[in-house]
Design a protein around this motif. Structure first.
Motif, mmCIF file in Angstrom:
data_model
loop_
_atom_site.group_PDB
_atom_site.id
_atom_site.type_symbol
_atom_site.label_atom_id
_atom_site.label_comp_id
_atom_site.label_asym_id
_atom_site.label_seq_id
_atom_site.Cartn_x
_atom_site.Cartn_y
_atom_site.Cartn_z
ATOM 1 N N ASN A 1 32.888 65.374 118.537
ATOM 2 C CA ASN A 1 31.535 64.859 117.839
ATOM 3 C C ASN A 1 31.561 65.467 116.518
ATOM 4 O O ASN A 1 31.469 64.818 115.507
ATOM 5 N N LEU A 2 31.897 66.728 116.496
ATOM 6 C CA LEU A 2 31.917 67.454 114.849
ATOM 7 C C LEU A 2 33.028 66.932 114.071
ATOM 8 O O LEU A 2 32.772 66.756 113.001
ATOM 9 N N ALA B 1 35.325 64.952 109.616
ATOM 10 C CA ALA B 1 36.508 64.689 109.346
ATOM 11 C C ALA B 1 37.211 63.525 110.045
ATOM 12 O O ALA B 1 38.130 63.450 110.716
ATOM 13 N N PRO B 2 36.337 62.174 109.741
ATOM 14 C CA PRO B 2 36.726 61.202 110.534
ATOM 15 C C PRO B 2 37.901 60.603 110.448
ATOM 16 O O PRO B 2 38.512 60.023 111.461
ATOM 17 N N THR B 3 38.750 60.860 109.334
ATOM 18 C CA THR B 3 40.081 60.044 109.124
ATOM 19 C C THR B 3 41.058 61.071 110.068
ATOM 20 O O THR B 3 42.214 60.453 110.085
ATOM 21 N N THR B 4 41.103 62.278 110.058
ATOM 22 C CA THR B 4 41.918 62.848 111.015
ATOM 23 C C THR B 4 41.806 63.316 112.127
ATOM 24 O O THR B 4 42.012 63.856 113.017
ATOM 25 N N LEU C 1 43.812 70.321 112.061
ATOM 26 C CA LEU C 1 43.688 69.046 111.189
ATOM 27 C C LEU C 1 43.633 69.431 109.942
ATOM 28 O O LEU C 1 42.816 70.284 109.288
ATOM 29 N N PRO C 2 44.686 68.872 109.054
ATOM 30 C CA PRO C 2 44.803 69.138 107.606
ATOM 31 C C PRO C 2 43.731 68.551 106.713
ATOM 32 O O PRO C 2 42.936 67.754 107.102
ATOM 33 N N PRO C 3 43.490 69.044 105.567
ATOM 34 C CA PRO C 3 42.697 68.458 104.483
ATOM 35 C C PRO C 3 42.995 67.001 104.341
ATOM 36 O O PRO C 3 44.118 66.428 104.489
ATOM 37 N N ALA C 4 42.245 66.205 104.126
ATOM 38 C CA ALA C 4 42.445 64.891 103.752
ATOM 39 C C ALA C 4 41.507 64.109 102.794
ATOM 40 O O ALA C 4 40.822 64.927 101.984
ATOM 41 N N TRP D 1 38.921 70.686 103.260
ATOM 42 C CA TRP D 1 39.229 71.972 103.972
ATOM 43 C C TRP D 1 40.303 71.644 105.290
ATOM 44 O O TRP D 1 40.298 70.468 105.712
ATOM 45 N N SER D 2 40.922 72.731 105.776
ATOM 46 C CA SER D 2 41.650 72.483 107.103
ATOM 47 C C SER D 2 40.523 72.757 107.889
ATOM 48 O O SER D 2 39.812 73.574 108.140
ATOM 49 N N THR D 3 40.869 72.073 109.239
ATOM 50 C CA THR D 3 39.885 72.449 110.236
ATOM 51 C C THR D 3 40.801 72.735 111.417
ATOM 52 O O THR D 3 41.876 72.095 111.914
ATOM 53 N N LEU D 4 40.553 73.973 112.012
ATOM 54 C CA LEU D 4 41.242 74.369 113.216
ATOM 55 C C LEU D 4 40.103 74.298 114.378
ATOM 56 O O LEU D 4 39.143 74.856 114.479
#
Length: 585
Positions: free
Chosen positions: A253-254, A259-262, A383-386, A391-394
């Motif tokens: 959900n978050l 970060a919908p594209t990744t 999840l890398p920046p897009a 930001w990067s998402t761990l």
């Protein structure tokens, strides 16, 4: 104890970060997010931890209260997970001795050689169907369990008992239980409190680190992430370099929100429900031990003594909406049927169920046909920046309570790598909260007598506080010495000074925080309408509630206790009004 920031001071600190780059924002105040926060703070990283509710409110407060190595994971070949779990269990016995204790555990067994073929097929991933396990198979697993245990601990080795010895110790077992095996694991008395103490330790090790409960992520513009204070409605903006998604069952959900594209599907959660029952006969049968058994369909269940009551669980049901997770009547029936499978003469009426709780395990997405075969191991997904976020998402996927320290350590190391930094301190041997400077069991009596004399407090009261808070009881004893204390009218085991201390020093924002997570009043079945009213009156002043607000908080708390834990009698007029409203529609 270092100065504790009030909520207004925490909000001020958050406002000051607006427009600045924040190294790490951790979203999710369950045990894995808290552990990652602590690990980063130990390295001097001023991480920000936010939680939309209270600390350890969801799955991290709905565990089976076991700290265990995961004996059954041997069958699926997860040897590394078992070894890691046993290691972390032993560390918690050492680092949190005020809340984590050894627990003798018995497994009833129906045959000598049963389950060998089925276990082999499950190990080779040729089948995921559950099947009962015989004595030879269980002994093989426990022998390997002993090897892992003896490498870094002193727990006694397992024992396998024949028919006569099993029947002597467990006369109430069903006739199918022809053998039994006993070994040691551990249990935790106050998991939510341990979670808070980890936060407190983190902020003391790095004063720039900041943790805020009741702070929800509501969106982003690709550069900044917007947070909203659930209590005041105020919004805040942060620019993180790294976002740690420790949202548990809400991870997907978050990710979709920020970060919908990744984003991709990472979680396939299952809910587990447990009951606390008041049953003197069953409590006497257990005599301090846990029974760890397979029910009629091969599902692993547990029961063990819980502060004069009995904790029984659990279920394992797929669920898509974690916000809808409650212990249904069908689950209560299932748990009690499982109990009767091993103790057929024990009858538990509905009136004996004092409390129920349910949480959603944040398991990795899986196409396994049997929920019990989904791995309980943890993993990190980056999840890398897009284009739509900088930001990067761990993402912290899966995990179990026992291994929180190791999972947080791994997550923190990954974050440090993203920031171009390295680790400077290990938490492996660090005591937690009230486990720090706690005398060994053999020295407890003399230590507590000394405290009683120093603080002019009766020895039974000192013992009670040490059992609740470990060495952190010293801070409370100082408060009592300075200000005195008055036992509550409707629960002499707690005092006005004690509850006031918890409210001021432990980020209590709602009445439920105090009743469910800072104390054991709810789970031990000790709440009454008069007591909850008394505590709400005591909490009103330090929390700044008007009388109207107090009534609102009281009603909301009672609704939550009824919906989530089956406690429907705490505000009788409220439920009479709601029932009348429904009947009139």
């Amino acid at each position: 104890m270092a100065n504790v920031l009030s909520r207004s001071q925490r909000l001020t600190a958050l406002r000051q970060l607006a427009g600045q780059t924040t190294p790490v924002l951790i979203v999710g105040g369950g045990i894995n997010g808290i552990s990652t926060f602590r690990e980063l703070a130990l390295q001097g990283i001023p991480a920000i931890l936010v939680e939309k509710g209270d600390w350890c409110q969801a799955a991290s407060g709905a565990l089976s209260r076991m700290i265990h190595g995961g004996l059954r994971y041997l069958e699926t070949g997860e040897f590394k997970l078992v070894k890691e779990s046993v290691t972390e269990r032993n560390r918690l016995l050492k680092n949190a001795p005020h809340y984590v204790f050894p627990l003798r555990t018995t497994v009833p067994i129906d045959s000598l050689g049963g389950g060998l073929i089925s276990a082999t097929r499950r190990f080779l991933r040729l089948s995921d169907a559950p099947a009962r396990r015989g004595a030879l198979l269980i002994k093989t697993g426990l022998s390997l369990y002993d090897i892992y245990t003896q490498q870094n601990g002193t727990m006694p080795k397992h024992q396998v008992c024949g028919k006569a010895a099993t029947r002597r110790r467990w006369p109430g077992f069903a006739q199918w239980a022809k053998y039994s095996a006993s070994y040691y694991d551990a249990w935790i008395s106050a998991p939510e409190r341990l979670g808070f103490e980890l936060i407190e330790d983190a902020e003391q090790s790095c004063p720039q680190a900041l943790a805020l409960n009741y702070m929800e992520v509501i969106g982003s513009d690709g550069v900044s992430i917007t947070l909203r204070d659930s209590l005041s409605g105020e919004s805040f903006s942060l620019r993180p370099q790294v976002l740690v998604n420790a949202g548990g069952a809400w991870i997907d959900n978050l990710n979709q929100r920020l970060a919908p594209t990744t984003a991709k599907k990472l979680i396939g959660g299952t809910k587990g429900s447990h009951l606390i029952v008041d049953h003197s006969e069953l409590l006497q049968m257990l005599d301090g031990e846990m029974v760890y058994f397979e029910n009629q369909e091969g599902r692993v269940c547990i029961m063990f003594p819980w502060f004069g009551k009995v904790l029984i669980g659990s279920t394992d049901i797929r669920i898509d909406d974690p916000d809808a997770a409650i212990c249904e009547q069908s689950e209560k029936n299932y748990i009690l049927e499982s109990l009767r499978f091993v103790f057929p003469q024990v009858v538990v009426p509905d009136s004996a169920i004092l409390y129920s709780f349910c949480g959603v395990r944040p398991l990795p997405a899986s196409d396994a046909k049997v929920n019990g075969q989904i791995s309980r191991n943890h993993s990190l997904v980056l999840l890398p920046p897009a284009a739509d976020h900088g930001w990067s998402t761990l993402c912290l996927v899966g995990g179990k309570w026992t291994t929180f320290r190791r999972f947080g350590e791994q997550a923190a190391d990954r974050v440090l790598s993203l920031l171009g930094l390295g680790r400077t301190q290990s938490s492996a041997e660090l005591a937690i909260g009230g486990g720090r400077d706690l005398p060994a069991p053999e020295a407890q009596d003399s230590w507590q007598r000394q405290l009683a004399a120093q603080h002019s407090t009766p020895l039974p009261r000192v013992t009670q506080l040490v059992q609740r808070y470990g060495s952190r009881a010293l801070m409370l004893l100082d408060e009592i010495r300075q200000h005195g204390e008055q036992p509550l009218q409707y629960h002499a085991g707690y005092s006005d000074t004690e509850l006031h201390f918890l409210i001021i020093h432990e980020q209590v924002c709602e009445l439920e925080d105090l009743l469910v997570r800072r104390t054991s009043l709810a789970i031990c079945g000790e709440l009454t309408p008069a007591l909850i009213e008394e505590i709400s009156l005591l909490a009103a002043a330090p929390l700044g509630w008007s009388e109207h607000q107090r009534q609102q908080h009281l009603q909301q708390c009672c609704r939550q206790l009824a919906r989530l834990h089956g406690l429907t009698g705490l505000y009788p007029t409220l439920f009479q009004e709601e029932t009348r409203h429904v009947s009139n529609q």
